[in-house]
Design a protein around this motif. Structure first.
Motif, short mmCIF file in Angstrom:
data_model
loop_
_atom_site.label_atom_id
_atom_site.label_comp_id
_atom_site.label_asym_id
_atom_site.label_seq_id
_atom_site.Cartn_x
_atom_site.Cartn_y
_atom_site.Cartn_z
N VAL A 233 0.82 -1.21 0.00
CA VAL A 233 0.00 0.00 0.00
C VAL A 233 0.86 1.26 0.00
O VAL A 233 0.47 2.28 -0.57
N VAL A 260 -6.98 -1.28 -6.38
CA VAL A 260 -8.13 -1.98 -5.81
C VAL A 260 -8.33 -3.34 -6.50
O VAL A 260 -8.59 -4.36 -5.86
N GLN A 265 -5.48 -3.14 -0.10
CA GLN A 265 -6.39 -2.32 0.69
C GLN A 265 -5.80 -0.92 0.89
O GLN A 265 -4.71 -0.77 1.41
N PRO A 266 -6.51 0.14 0.46
CA PRO A 266 -5.98 1.50 0.67
C PRO A 266 -6.04 1.89 2.14
O PRO A 266 -6.81 1.32 2.92
N ASP A 267 -5.21 2.85 2.51
CA ASP A 267 -5.28 3.40 3.87
C ASP A 267 -5.68 4.87 3.79
O ASP A 267 -6.00 5.38 2.72
N THR A 270 -3.79 6.98 1.30
CA THR A 270 -4.17 6.76 -0.09
C THR A 270 -5.34 7.66 -0.47
O THR A 270 -5.36 8.27 -1.55
N ASN A 293 -17.01 7.30 -0.79
CA ASN A 293 -16.75 5.86 -0.86
C ASN A 293 -15.68 5.38 0.12
O ASN A 293 -15.32 4.20 0.12
N LYS A 296 -16.32 2.25 2.28
CA LYS A 296 -16.26 0.92 1.66
C LYS A 296 -14.94 0.22 1.97
O LYS A 296 -14.84 -1.01 1.88
N PHE A 297 -13.92 1.02 2.30
CA PHE A 297 -12.61 0.45 2.62
C PHE A 297 -12.35 0.47 4.12
O PHE A 297 -11.23 0.26 4.57
#
Length: 540
Positions: A233, A260, A265-267, A270, A293, A296-297
């Motif tokens: 990431v 994605v 998985q973004p943090d 990101t 959004n 969603k993560f």
């Protein structure tokens, strides 16, 4: 079994037992337990245990392995006073001055973690023997304390002393190169990392990627990114940030989709990078899509995300929407958010909104030590011609001893970073620099350029205002660059503040008049000037 429980740090009963039986520890067992606690989720237990058994008459005497875990615990907890007390105890003990290198390295790391540069460097200077950890700790301390030039001087001294850098050394030094825009030094560190076989390690590769992007070589950053066999990431985020800095916002958003799809998985950083990409192009709809959004993560918005959204809306002229966004935030907005909106209100000619927000929000009381609020308020009152109110802001600033952050620009020439402040006359080539700028001004005048004197919001004559604008730090750095670089070289200038409209307009014209490519990295983004145009499309 008991020691394993100590390592996990989850047994309160065991901790109580250890406290009770502390006087019967031998030094080896005591140090083992202290190390375990210092690495556990509850590092404060190391300090409590030490303080308890240190007060017992039969407690084991601290040895050269005792202080390292204690200082590590103090560093993790941010306990500056506790660390200082441990330092004093070490000085008074029989271990000093022959303390272990490990203990002294831990001292440097502790002071660095608490952002106390001078004590860290003092410990380093007084060491009779230094290993790679000593040098790396000192370099990191200088880098963390916004002293990148000092950090690189230490790095050069380390190499000159024959100490082989490790991964951590390279990461700290590359961070300093990125801050300074020191491309030549960064490339040299890249060569060293390659020779010693750690240039492809994830943390080093990400630091190299970030350095090249921030030094204007986004092409080399992309090359490193593409060559990574596995991308975590941090690498993806660094590349997205790099593209956003360089106005390549669509590519940044597309890269996020690739990330994605790859299952990374973004943090929260990101998301900040994506919002910066949207802000660069004033893409309000895209910005909202990213912001809406996040959940969603599993990412909850933080103050930096709110700040990006407010900046995106405000700089795009959506002032009412930006104000509403701030009022709907679930957290208390800070002075920076209100300053962002007030500044944008000024830029878009809504001085009434700027004044209303300033006075209603009591901006100076929100952050009385930050000069940014004073400068902004003074500028707003100046734009409205309310010189009396502006004078009062100045008086308050002087009374509270709040200094204005000076504009500072850096340029690297022949491997050496040169630094300029506004109106700087201390550079060895100052006379040549000002002569060159006078020549530039004359050529600008012939092209029909006139200074944006309205940006100098002081009660003075236009001629004085023009003189102030001519001596902004990036203009002096550019004049120096034109003198000392070949015509085919691209000039990179790194500035600590956002570029003003006058400097931006001047840079565009100069790039055409002199046929030069010029990059200016301000605190928001890169501006690529070429043939009279800027990559930002005059939106910054």
């Amino acid at each position: 079994m008991e020691l394993a429980a100590v390592s996990d740090g989850h047994s309160a009963q065991l901790h109580a037992k250890l406290i009770k039986t502390a006087p019967h520890f031998d030094s080896f067992l005591a140090n083992y337990v202290l190390r375990a606690y210092s690495k556990s989720p509850r590092p404060h237990r190391a300090l409590r245990l030490f303080l308890h058994h240190h007060s017992q008459p039969l407690a084991p005497i601290p040895d050269r392995f005792t202080f390292a875990p204690l200082l590590s615990a103090a560093a993790r907890l941010g306990c500056a006073d506790t660390g200082r007390q441990l330092h004093a105890l070490l000085l008074k003990s029989s271990l000093f001055p022959s303390s272990s290198t490990q203990s002294l390295n831990s001292l440097i790391h502790f002071y660095s973690s608490c952002r106390l540069l001078l004590p860290a460097l003092q410990v380093f200077d007084e060491m009779s023997e230094r290993d790679v950890v000593s040098w790396t700790s000192a370099i990191s301390a200088a880098a963390d304390a916004d002293s990148p030039r000092h950090a690189l001087r230490l790095f050069d001294s380390m190499v000159a002393d024959g100490i082989q850098p490790n991964e951590a050394t390279a990461v700290a030094a590359l961070r300093s190169c990125a801050d300074l825009g020191a491309l030549s030094t960064g490339r040299r560190i890249h060569r060293i990392a390659r020779v010693h076989g750690f240039s492809s390690k994830p943390n080093v590769a990400t630091s190299l990627l970030d350095m090249y992007a921030k030094c204007g070589r986004i092409d080399l950053a992309e090359e490193i990114f593409r060559g990574l066999p596995e991308k975590d990431v941090f690498a993806w985020t660094a590349m997205i940030f790099g593209l956003a800095y360089h106005e390549r916002s669509r590519e940044a958003l597309d890269l996020f989709q690739d990330m994605v799809e790859m299952g990374v998985q973004p943090d929260d950083r990101t998301i900040t990078a994506l919002l910066c990409a949207c802000r660069s192009k004033a893409w309000v709809a895209e910005g909202y899509r990213v912001y809406n959004n996040m959940h969603k993560f599993g990412i909850t918005p933080r103050i930096q995300h709110y700040g990006c959204m407010v900046d995106l809306l405000a700089r795009g002229g959506h002032l009412s929407e930006a104000e509403g966004f701030i009022r709907r935030m679930p957290v208390e907005p800070d002075a920076v958010l209100w300053r962002t909106l007030i500044w944008a209100s000024m830029i878009h000619g809504d001085s009434e909104r700027a004044e209303r927000l300033m006075e209603k929000r009591k901006l100076l009381e929100m952050d009385p030590v930050d000069s940014g609020s004073y400068v902004l308020m003074g500028n707003v009152f100046g734009s409205l011609g309310k010189w009396e109110k502006k004078a009062k802001v100045r008086e308050t600033m002087v009374k509270r001893r709040t200094g204005k952050l000076p504009g500072c620009s850096r340029i690297e020439v022949n491997g050496v970073v040169h630094e300029f402040e506004a109106g700087d006359s201390g550079h060895p080539e100052a006379e040549r620099i000002y002569e060159k700028w006078d020549e530039i001004v004359e050529r600008l005048r012939v092209e029909g350029y006139s200074p944006h004197v309205s940006e100098v919001l002081l009660d003075m004559e236009d001629e004085e205002k023009a003189s102030q604008l001519h001596h902004h730090s990036e203009k002096l750095a550019l004049a120096f660059g034109l003198i000392n670089t070949s015509p085919e070289e691209e000039i990179l200038i790194v500035k600590n503040l956002r570029s003003c409209q006058d400097c931006h307009s001047a840079m565009k014209l100069i790039s055409r008049i002199y046929g030069r490519k010029i990059m200016v990295r301000d605190r928001i983004k890169f501006h690529h000037f070429s043939n009279g145009c800027c990559s930002c499309g005059d939106f910054w």
